[in-house]
Design a protein around this motif. Structure first.
Motif, PDB file in Angstrom:
ATOM      1  N   LEU A 396      -3.549   0.484  10.116  1.00 16.17           N
ATOM      2  CA  LEU A 396      -3.706   0.811  11.529  1.00 16.17           C
ATOM      3  C   LEU A 396      -4.725  -0.093  12.238  1.00 16.17           C
ATOM      4  N   PRO A 397      -5.904  -0.360  11.656  1.00 15.55           N
ATOM      5  CA  PRO A 397      -6.852  -1.240  12.352  1.00 15.55           C
ATOM      6  C   PRO A 397      -6.276  -2.620  12.667  1.00 15.55           C
ATOM      7  N   ASP A 398      -5.580  -3.213  11.696  1.00 16.95           N
ATOM      8  CA  ASP A 398      -4.972  -4.523  11.917  1.00 16.95           C
ATOM      9  C   ASP A 398      -3.902  -4.437  13.003  1.00 16.95           C
ATOM     10  N   ALA A 399      -3.132  -3.348  13.004  1.00 20.73           N
ATOM     11  CA  ALA A 399      -2.084  -3.166  14.011  1.00 20.73           C
ATOM     12  C   ALA A 399      -2.683  -3.115  15.418  1.00 20.73           C
ATOM     13  N   LEU A 400      -3.808  -2.418  15.555  1.00 18.21           N
ATOM     14  CA  LEU A 400      -4.442  -2.303  16.880  1.00 18.21           C
ATOM     15  C   LEU A 400      -4.872  -3.670  17.408  1.00 18.21           C
ATOM     16  N   ILE A 401      -5.489  -4.482  16.560  1.00 21.02           N
ATOM     17  CA  ILE A 401      -5.956  -5.809  16.995  1.00 21.02           C
ATOM     18  C   ILE A 401      -4.768  -6.698  17.347  1.00 21.02           C
ATOM     19  N   ARG A 402      -3.716  -6.655  16.543  1.00 18.29           N
ATOM     20  CA  ARG A 402      -2.532  -7.467  16.835  1.00 18.29           C
ATOM     21  C   ARG A 402      -1.857  -7.023  18.134  1.00 18.29           C
ATOM     22  N   MET A 403      -1.806  -5.722  18.367  1.00 20.13           N
ATOM     23  CA  MET A 403      -1.201  -5.216  19.606  1.00 20.13           C
ATOM     24  C   MET A 403      -2.014  -5.651  20.819  1.00 20.13           C
ATOM     25  N   GLU A 404      -3.346  -5.577  20.697  1.00 20.37           N
ATOM     26  CA  GLU A 404      -4.194  -6.008  21.801  1.00 20.37           C
ATOM     27  C   GLU A 404      -3.998  -7.493  22.080  1.00 20.37           C
ATOM     28  N   ASN A 405      -3.961  -8.318  21.034  1.00 18.74           N
ATOM     29  CA  ASN A 405      -3.767  -9.758  21.221  1.00 18.74           C
ATOM     30  C   ASN A 405      -2.414 -10.062  21.854  1.00 18.74           C
ATOM     31  N   ALA A 406      -1.378  -9.321  21.436  1.00 23.36           N
ATOM     32  CA  ALA A 406      -0.046  -9.522  22.023  1.00 23.36           C
ATOM     33  C   ALA A 406      -0.050  -9.147  23.497  1.00 23.36           C
ATOM     34  N   TYR A 407      -0.788  -8.100  23.835  1.00 22.19           N
ATOM     35  CA  TYR A 407      -0.867  -7.668  25.232  1.00 22.19           C
ATOM     36  C   TYR A 407      -1.608  -8.698  26.071  1.00 22.19           C
ATOM     37  N   PHE A 408      -2.747  -9.192  25.553  1.00 17.38           N
ATOM     38  CA  PHE A 408      -3.486 -10.242  26.275  1.00 17.38           C
ATOM     39  C   PHE A 408      -2.595 -11.458  26.510  1.00 17.38           C
ATOM     40  N   ALA A 409      -1.840 -11.842  25.478  1.00 20.23           N
ATOM     41  CA  ALA A 409      -0.976 -13.024  25.595  1.00 20.23           C
ATOM     42  C   ALA A 409       0.123 -12.802  26.626  1.00 20.23           C
ATOM     43  N   ALA A 410       0.701 -11.599  26.632  1.00 28.50           N
ATOM     44  CA  ALA A 410       1.757 -11.306  27.606  1.00 28.50           C
ATOM     45  C   ALA A 410       1.204 -11.353  29.029  1.00 28.50           C
ATOM     46  N   LEU A 411      -0.004 -10.819  29.221  1.00 27.17           N
ATOM     47  CA  LEU A 411      -0.623 -10.865  30.544  1.00 27.17           C
ATOM     48  C   LEU A 411      -0.933 -12.301  30.959  1.00 27.17           C
ATOM     49  N   ALA A 412      -1.528 -13.056  30.051  1.00 28.69           N
ATOM     50  CA  ALA A 412      -1.873 -14.444  30.371  1.00 28.69           C
ATOM     51  C   ALA A 412      -0.623 -15.234  30.746  1.00 28.69           C
TER      52      ALA A 412
END
Length: 635
Positions: A396-412
Motif C-alpha cells: 500500500l505505501p508504494d501504491a500511494l506514492i506511485r498514484m501521487e506521482n501519476a497524478y502529478f504527471a497527469a496534471l503537469a
C-alpha cells in the motif's frame, strides 16, 4: 450596494460566493447530481448562515441584486459523453469529411453523431419526401435531436418550412430541430455545424437544471431573475442564454479572477490551473488580459463563437485512478459527488487522489471542508489495496506514492505546453492547492500563487461579470447599404433583448465592429464600425458584430505591498508519507492565523478556508498583503 450572489456548480462540489460591496463571504456544499437545485439552495442556506448567524434564505435572496450561476455540468457531460445522440441533415455532400479532418474532430464526431448523418439534394424533385424519410431514419438510429446544416440560408429556410409542416412542434415526441444559420451566422460550414452539434448535446442538461432552479427561486418570490454566467465573461437570463455558451463558463470566472490578481501582483504571464472534481481547466492571462480565441474550440473542435482559450482535461479530485495493462492511469472517468471518493462513505468503489491524500496524511479526516465533513480512511485503504496495490503486486505505501506521482504527471501534462519563461501558476479549485507544487515542478514552473479564496475562486471571478449580449451576422453582400440594414436589425434585437434583461439600451455600453476573416489562414481582424462605413474587403468574410453591456459593480482589489518577512507560526504537525518507506512530521499552518509577511519552508501544510495547500520540500511560501499564498521553488 445590494448583495451579489455568485455560484459555481462543479461535478463534486458547489461553491457560493457572496459580495456585499465591501467584503466577500463564501462556502461550499456537495453537489447533488440527482437534483442540482438541491445543492444550490443548500449552499445559499449555508451562505445566509455565515452572514446572519442563522439560516435565512429568504432574507439573502431578497437582498440580492443579482444571482449569477455558472456550472461545469455541460463540460462534464461532454467529457463523459453523457447526453443525447445527435443526428445531422445537410445539403453539403462532403460535410462529414470536413468535420472529421483532425483526430480530435473524428473522436468527437464518433461520440456525438457517428453514422447518424444524412445528405439531401436541395434541387431534388422529391426533397420533401426525402427530408422526412431521412429524419425518420436518423431518429430510428437513436437521434434525440437533429441539426439542419444547409449550404445557404435560403436552403435552410426551405428545409425549415418542410420539416415544421411535417413534424409540428405540438406533437408528443417531436424531435427538436436546430438550424445552423439561426445559431451562428458563420460562413464556415463545418464550424457552424459543430456549434449546433455541441449546443444540441449540451442543451437538455442545462435546460433541465436551470429552469428547475428558476422555478424554485420563484417560490421565494425573488424579483430578480437567475443569470447564467457565460464563457465570454458576460451573464444573461436563462431564457436568453445559449447552452453552448455555458461550456467552460466556470473556468472563465477563474480566468477573470486570475486577471484581477495578475494586476495586483504584476504578473506578465499567469497560467490558471483550476482543479475541480471532474476536470482540470487551464487558461492564460497575458499582460493582465484574459487570452481569448476569435473562434473558440471545444475538445479541439472549432466553433463559431469567440470564447476564452481554456483547455479542459479529465483530471480532477474525483477522477478515477486505476490500473490498466499494468500501468496506473488517471481519469477521465470521475466518481463525481455520488458515490464520490471511497473516503466519502457513500459507496464509492474506485480510488481517487482524495483517497490518496487522506492516506498519505496530507488531508485530515476530521477537518475536511472546514470540519463539515468527516472522511473514512479505512474505506480508502480497502479500495486502493484492491484496485491498485494488489493488481500491481506492491504494498500500500508504494501504491500511494506511485498514484501521487501519476497524478502529478497527469496534471503537469495538462498545462506544460502553455509554460514560458516567467510563468506563474495560479492554482485553485478544491484539489489545486494540494497538487500545484508537484505538478508545477514537473512542468518547469517555479512560482505558484494560491489565492485565499482558492476554494471558490471561479465563483469569486463571476463578480467581475456584467450583463451582456453579443451578436454577429455575416454581411453576404459587401456593401455599405447591406451592412447598414444589418446594423438596424441588430440594434432592434439588442433593444428588445436588453429590455428583457431589465435595461434600456440607451443606458448600456455598445460596441460595433466589423469581423474580417481571411478564409485562407483564418486570421481575424476586428475593425471599429460606424453606420454607413464601407465594408468591402475583397477575398475576406465580413461580419457585423454588436456588443451591448449593462455594467454591474465589481470588487476592487488593492495593490500588493510586500511586508517584512518573519517566520510563520504553526498549529502543530501532521505525519505525512514522503516515500514508500518514510513518514515525516510536517508543520501545519492555519491560514486564518497567519498574517502578511509570514514565511516558511517545505515540507509544510497550510490549511485554508475549505482547502489544504501542500508545500513540498525545496519550496518556500510567503503570505501576501492580501492574505494569498505565494510559493517559490528553489530547485
Amino acid at each position: 450596494m445590494e448583495t451579489l450572489i455568485n455560484i459555481d456548480n462543479g461535478g463534486t462540489l458547489t461553491d457560493i460566493c457572496v459580495w456585499n460591496g465591501a467584503s466577500v463571504s463564501f462556502t461550499k456544499t456537495l453537489t447533488t447530481p440527482h437534483d442540482l437545485s438541491e445543492c444550490l439552495f443548500t449552499g445559499i442556506e449555508k451562505a445566509s448562515t455565515n452572514l446572519y448567524g442563522e439560516p435565512d434564505i429568504t432574507r439573502l435572496l431578497h437582498q440580492a441584486h443579482h444571482i449569477r450561476y455558472s456550472t461545469t455540468q455541460g463540460t462534464n457531460a461532454l467529457v463523459e459523453r453523457k447526453g443525447p445522440m445527435i443526428g445531422i441533415v445537410t445539403t453539403i455532400p462532403d460535410l462529414r469529411e470536413r468535420m472529421e479532418v483532425t483526430e480530435a474532430e473524428a473522436k468527437l464526431f464518433a461520440g456525438l453523431v457517428d453514422e447518424r448523418i444524412a445528405v439531401l439534394d436541395p434541387d431534388s424533385d422529391d426533397l420533401e419526401f426525402e427530408a422526412v424519410q431521412e429524419v425518420n431514419r436518423l431518429t430510428t438510429l437513436g437521434a434525440a435531436r437533429v441539426v439542419i446544416v444547409a449550404a445557404t440560408v435560403e436552403q435552410e429556410r426551405h428545409l425549415r418550412q418542410i420539416l415544421l409542416r411535417k413534424f409540428p412542434r405540438h406533437l408528443l415526441g417531436s424531435v427538436p430541430l436546430i438550424y445552423s444559420w439561426e445559431l451562428a451566422g458563420d460562413r464556415k460550414d463545418e464550424r457552424r455545424a459543430w456549434s449546433c452539434v455541441v449546443n444540441s448535446f449540451l442543451h437538455p442538461t442545462m435546460e433541465r437544471f436551470l429552469y428547475g432552479a428558476e422555478r424554485r427561486l420563484k417560490e421565494y418570490k425573488v424579483a430578480n431573475p437567475l443569470l447564467v454566467y457565460r464563457n465570454d465573461g458576460a451573464s444573461s437570463r436563462v431564457a436568453k442564454s445559449i447552452a453552448l455558451k455555458t461550456y467552460s463558463s466556470g473556468p472563465r470566472g477563474g480566468l477573470e479572477a486570475t486577471a484581477a490578481l495578475a494586476k495586483v501582483y504584476g504578473l506578465g504571464h499567469a497560467l490558471m490551473m483550476d482543479i475541480g472534481g471532474t476536470t482540470t481547466d487551464v487558461g492564460v492571462v497575458r499582460d493582465h488580459e484574459v487570452a481569448a480565441l476569435n473562434r473558440g474550440t471545444i475538445e479541439g473542435v472549432d466553433i463559431s463563437y469567440p470564447m476564452s482559450d481554456v483547455a479542459s482535461t479529465g483530471v480532477g479530485g474525483s477522477s478515477v485512478i486505476a490500473v490498466v495493462d499494468g500501468a496506473i492511469t488517471v481519469g477521465p472517468q470521475s466518481v463525481g459527488a455520488a458515490p464520490g471518493p471511497a473516503c466519502f462513505g457513500f459507496g464509492g468503489k474506485q480510488a481517487t487522489i482524495t483517497d490518496v491524500n487522506l492516506l498519505l496524511g496530507v488531508l485530515d479526516a476530521d477537518t475536511y471542508l472546514d470540519g463539515t465533513f468527516t472522511l473514512d480512511p479505512e474505506r480508502s485503504r480497502a479500495v486502493i489495496t484492491e484496485t491498485i496495490a494488489e493488481p500491481l503486486g506492491i504494498g500500500l505505501p508504494d501504491a500511494l506514492i506511485r498514484m501521487e506521482n501519476a497524478y502529478f504527471a497527469a496534471l503537469a501534462g495538462s498545462f506544460a505546453s502553455w509554460v514560458q519563461s516567467g510563468t506563474t501558476l495560479v492554482a485553485f479549485g478544491g484539489a489545486g492547492p494540494m497538487s500545484a507544487a508537484g505538478a508545477a515542478r514537473l512542468a518547469g514552473v517555479n512560482r505558484v500563487l494560491i489565492p485565499r479564496t482558492a476554494a471558490v475562486f471561479s465563483a469569486f471571478g463571476i463578480a467581475f461579470s456584467d450583463i451582456g449580449k453579443t451578436y454577429e451576422v455575416l454581411v453576404g453582400e459587401a456593401s455599405a447599404d447591406a451592412a447598414a440594414a444589418i446594423y438596424d436589425d441588430l440594434l432592434a434585437r439588442a433593444e428588445r433583448d436588453m429590455f428583457q434583461e431589465g435595461y434600456a439600451l440607451a443606458d448600456c455600453e455598445t460596441s460595433w465592429q466589423l469581423v474580417v476573416e481571411n478564409p485562407d489562414d483564418g486570421e481575424v481582424r476586428r475593425i471599429g464600425y460606424l453606420r454607413g462605413d464601407e465594408v468591402d474587403y475583397p477575398g475576406h468574410a465580413v461580419s457585423l458584430e454588436l456588443t451591448a453591456t449593462a455594467t454591474l459593480p465589481h470588487p476592487v482589489l488593492e495593490a500588493d505591498v510586500e511586508p517584512a518577512a518573519r517566520p510563520a507560526p504553526s498549529a502543530g504537525t501532521r505525519q505525512v508519507r514522503s516515500s514508500a518507506d518514510q513518514i515525516d512530521d510536517v508543520p501545519v499552518h492555519v491560514l486564518d492565523d497567519l498574517e502578511p509577511g509570514h514565511t516558511g519552508q517545505g515540507p509544510a501544510i497550510i490549511e485554508g478556508p475549505f482547502f489544504t495547500a501542500r508545500v513540498l520540500p525545496g519550496w518556500s511560501f510567503r503570505i501576501t498583503a492580501s492574505g494569498d499564498i505565494f510559493l517559490t521553488d528553489a530547485h
